[in-house]
Design a protein around this motif. Structure first.
Motif, PDB file in Angstrom:
ATOM      1  N   ALA A  73     -23.255 -10.983  19.766  1.00 56.63           N
ATOM      2  CA  ALA A  73     -24.549 -11.478  20.245  1.00 56.63           C
ATOM      3  C   ALA A  73     -24.402 -12.761  21.056  1.00 56.63           C
ATOM      4  N   LEU A  74     -23.405 -13.586  20.721  1.00 57.35           N
ATOM      5  CA  LEU A  74     -23.266 -14.889  21.355  1.00 57.35           C
ATOM      6  C   LEU A  74     -22.456 -14.859  22.648  1.00 57.35           C
ATOM      7  N   LEU A  75     -21.475 -13.958  22.775  1.00 57.15           N
ATOM      8  CA  LEU A  75     -20.513 -14.031  23.869  1.00 57.15           C
ATOM      9  C   LEU A  75     -20.711 -13.016  24.981  1.00 57.15           C
ATOM     10  N   VAL A  76     -21.264 -11.853  24.679  1.00 54.21           N
ATOM     11  CA  VAL A  76     -21.340 -10.796  25.688  1.00 54.21           C
ATOM     12  C   VAL A  76     -22.232 -11.200  26.862  1.00 54.21           C
ATOM     13  N   GLY A  77     -23.385 -11.790  26.576  1.00 49.49           N
ATOM     14  CA  GLY A  77     -24.294 -12.213  27.643  1.00 49.49           C
ATOM     15  C   GLY A  77     -23.671 -13.251  28.561  1.00 49.49           C
ATOM     16  N   PRO A  78     -23.140 -14.361  28.010  1.00 52.76           N
ATOM     17  CA  PRO A  78     -22.469 -15.341  28.867  1.00 52.76           C
ATOM     18  C   PRO A  78     -21.284 -14.763  29.636  1.00 52.76           C
TER      19      PRO A  78
END
Length: 231
Positions: free
Chosen positions: A101-106
């Protein structure tokens, strides 16, 4: 020997503490981080190709047509709703679930800063196909690191484990269903969507054994009673 190799390729359904105690962190952590980055990068490739969204993004865009919420908010809410389905499946969340949830978007945003947007159809097709293949490899990498799948991939592995069906079949059915619902809601569908929905299951299934790292749980200490010979 064959049976032993097969057992090592099975995905463990354990909590975060057991995941950390599974050993081989020197391989598993880098594989997790790299897999998550490549997952986001592959999504960026699909977006820049401009030939169709990934199935879950078709659903997100379809829902956005009916509610006054941003695209990112819909993704977050739907992720939590998917996690609720984990409860009857007894699917264990883990470190990889949170980092997903934290890394894929960035990772997607970072990749798009330097990834070109080709104007020729041939390059668009190449970018689309590469994105689908890379996404399957990235899924196998971060799932195989045994730190727990992301919300949507956890739904896939949980249903596969409970039903006894292959990951290839389960993932394909999920992706096709998501596309159908998203399309009915007015989501954006293209040839890339169809290619992804039909291809991601077989690709992940084929590559997952190579990337699945065997967990090595700590053995329990032997007690004196267990050492004593039987009468």
């Amino acid at each position: 020997m064959t049976k032993m190799r097969a057992s090592r390729r099975q995905l463990a359904n354990v909590g975060p503490i057991a995941q950390l105690r599974g050993g081989r962190l020197w391989r598993r952590l880098p594989q997790l981080i790299l897999g998550l980055y490549l997952f986001g990068a592959s999504m960026a490739m699909m977006v820049n190709a401009g030939l169709g969204m990934m199935p879950w993004d078709v659903l997100h865009s379809g829902i956005q047509n009916h509610v006054p919420l941003t695209f990112g908010t819909i993704i977050t809410i739907l992720a939590f709703l998917v996690l609720l389905i984990w409860i009857p499946l007894r699917q264990q969340p883990g470190i990889g679930t949170i980092l997903n949830a934290l890394l894929v978007g960035p990772a997607l945003d970072l990749t798009r800063l330097f990834l070109p947007r080709p104007e020729e159809l041939g390059w668009n097709i190449s970018l689309m196909v590469t994105g689908v293949v890379l996404n399957g490899a990235a899924s196998a990498m971060y799932i195989g690191s045994q730190f727990g799948p992301g919300p949507r991939d956890g739904l896939m592995t949980g249903l596969s484990r409970v039903t006894g069906r292959s990951i290839r079949l389960v993932r394909t059915l999920i992706e096709v269903s998501v596309v159908a619902v998203g399309w009915l809601l007015g989501g954006v569908v293209g040839v890339g969507t169809v290619l992804y929905a039909l291809g991601i299951g077989p690709i992940t299934q084929a590559l997952l054994p190579a990337f699945t790292v065997e967990l090595r749980p700590r053995s329990k200490p032997t007690t004196a009673a267990e050492d004593a010979p039987e009468d």
